[in-house]
Design an enzyme around this catalytic site. Sequence first.
Site, PDB file in Angstrom:
ATOM      1  N   ARG A   1      47.318  35.716  38.232  1.00  0.00           N
ATOM      2  CA  ARG A   1      45.865  35.832  38.242  1.00  0.00           C
ATOM      3  C   ARG A   1      45.263  34.433  38.184  1.00  0.00           C
ATOM      4  O   ARG A   1      45.802  33.534  37.518  1.00  0.00           O
ATOM      5  CB  ARG A   1      45.366  36.661  37.059  1.00  0.00           C
ATOM      6  CG  ARG A   1      43.864  36.953  37.167  1.00  0.00           C
ATOM      7  CD  ARG A   1      43.328  37.750  36.010  1.00  0.00           C
ATOM      8  NE  ARG A   1      41.888  38.001  36.199  1.00  0.00           N
ATOM      9  CZ  ARG A   1      41.081  38.468  35.265  1.00  0.00           C
ATOM     10  NH1 ARG A   1      41.555  38.760  34.057  1.00  0.00           N
ATOM     11  NH2 ARG A   1      39.808  38.648  35.520  1.00  0.00           N
ATOM     12  N   HIS A   2      44.161  34.233  38.873  1.00  0.00           N
ATOM     13  CA  HIS A   2      43.476  32.937  38.850  1.00  0.00           C
ATOM     14  C   HIS A   2      43.110  32.564  37.413  1.00  0.00           C
ATOM     15  O   HIS A   2      43.059  33.411  36.513  1.00  0.00           O
ATOM     16  CB  HIS A   2      42.226  32.971  39.724  1.00  0.00           C
ATOM     17  CG  HIS A   2      41.221  33.995  39.290  1.00  0.00           C
ATOM     18  ND1 HIS A   2      40.374  33.812  38.215  1.00  0.00           N
ATOM     19  CD2 HIS A   2      40.930  35.226  39.784  1.00  0.00           C
ATOM     20  CE1 HIS A   2      39.612  34.863  38.057  1.00  0.00           C
ATOM     21  NE2 HIS A   2      39.927  35.750  38.995  1.00  0.00           N
TER      22      HIS A   2
ATOM     23  N   ARG B   1      38.179  30.787  43.731  1.00  0.00           N
ATOM     24  CA  ARG B   1      38.916  30.668  42.481  1.00  0.00           C
ATOM     25  C   ARG B   1      40.411  30.874  42.678  1.00  0.00           C
ATOM     26  O   ARG B   1      41.222  30.279  41.962  1.00  0.00           O
ATOM     27  CB  ARG B   1      38.366  31.634  41.442  1.00  0.00           C
ATOM     28  CG  ARG B   1      38.269  33.102  41.849  1.00  0.00           C
ATOM     29  CD  ARG B   1      37.427  33.837  40.824  1.00  0.00           C
ATOM     30  NE  ARG B   1      37.268  35.264  41.019  1.00  0.00           N
ATOM     31  CZ  ARG B   1      36.284  35.829  41.699  1.00  0.00           C
ATOM     32  NH1 ARG B   1      35.391  35.071  42.324  1.00  0.00           N
ATOM     33  NH2 ARG B   1      36.187  37.149  41.775  1.00  0.00           N
TER      34      ARG B   1
ATOM     35  N   GLU C   1      38.926  40.332  45.365  1.00  0.00           N
ATOM     36  CA  GLU C   1      38.689  41.252  44.259  1.00  0.00           C
ATOM     37  C   GLU C   1      37.933  42.492  44.731  1.00  0.00           C
ATOM     38  O   GLU C   1      37.315  42.495  45.804  1.00  0.00           O
ATOM     39  CB  GLU C   1      37.895  40.529  43.157  1.00  0.00           C
ATOM     40  CG  GLU C   1      37.625  41.346  41.900  1.00  0.00           C
ATOM     41  CD  GLU C   1      38.858  41.870  41.195  1.00  0.00           C
ATOM     42  OE1 GLU C   1      39.549  42.736  41.785  1.00  0.00           O
ATOM     43  OE2 GLU C   1      39.112  41.446  40.048  1.00  0.00           O
TER      44      GLU C   1
ATOM     45  N   HIS D   1      43.347  38.505  41.858  1.00  0.00           N
ATOM     46  CA  HIS D   1      42.356  38.858  40.835  1.00  0.00           C
ATOM     47  C   HIS D   1      42.884  39.953  39.925  1.00  0.00           C
ATOM     48  O   HIS D   1      43.855  40.649  40.254  1.00  0.00           O
ATOM     49  CB  HIS D   1      41.074  39.325  41.519  1.00  0.00           C
ATOM     50  CG  HIS D   1      40.558  38.375  42.545  1.00  0.00           C
ATOM     51  ND1 HIS D   1      39.660  37.370  42.252  1.00  0.00           N
ATOM     52  CD2 HIS D   1      40.830  38.262  43.879  1.00  0.00           C
ATOM     53  CE1 HIS D   1      39.391  36.688  43.355  1.00  0.00           C
ATOM     54  NE2 HIS D   1      40.082  37.210  44.354  1.00  0.00           N
TER      55      HIS D   1
END
Length: 202
Positions: A7-8, A57, A82, A150
């Site tokens: 995940r970022h 991101r 996302e 995401h």
Amino acid sequence: MALYLLRHGALPPNPQRRFVGQRDLPLSPRGQRQIAFWAKELAVTPLKAIFCSSLQRCRESARSIGRYHPQTPVIPRDAFREIHLGQWEGLTPAEVEERFPGAYAARGRNLADYCPQGGESFRMLARRVLPALRDILLQNNDDNVLLVAHGGVIRVILAHALALPLDRLLDIPQPYAACTRLELTPDLLAMPPHLPDDGKDA
């Protein structure tokens, strides 16, 4: 072969809990530090390809990993963006309730299939994400692959891997910069029976 799901890193503070969805927000300084940690941790892991969401991101996070893998392509894909929350994006829960009375509670009662106005349900997200994931795994089935994405996207993948119903996907912890390693199995490549490959909504 293994699939790494990252995940970022953390976003700028959001004390009002405004819905993010596909708003194109950057990493915060804390998020950059989190990803720098994983960039060093994954530096010794052979990676055939680094895929990521096309939102900044995730692109920023993937590029940080890619600096330690100069021969590995970093490939953004819209399919891994996302979940789209439509007209809820940028609003607080209270603002959603004010503008769309009862909608927030309705989503809580039907997490898998509730679709905010102009947005997606989690089942629609799964229909977008899982075929794209299957394609990249089939193309790289003898090598390690990293996907930077995401919370919603990764939860959909993990729910599939764990055979967990989509209405329980928020039970899966997925903090910023969480990293998960999955071994490639036939089950991971299979399309779940509740996501028929016909393009129709449930």
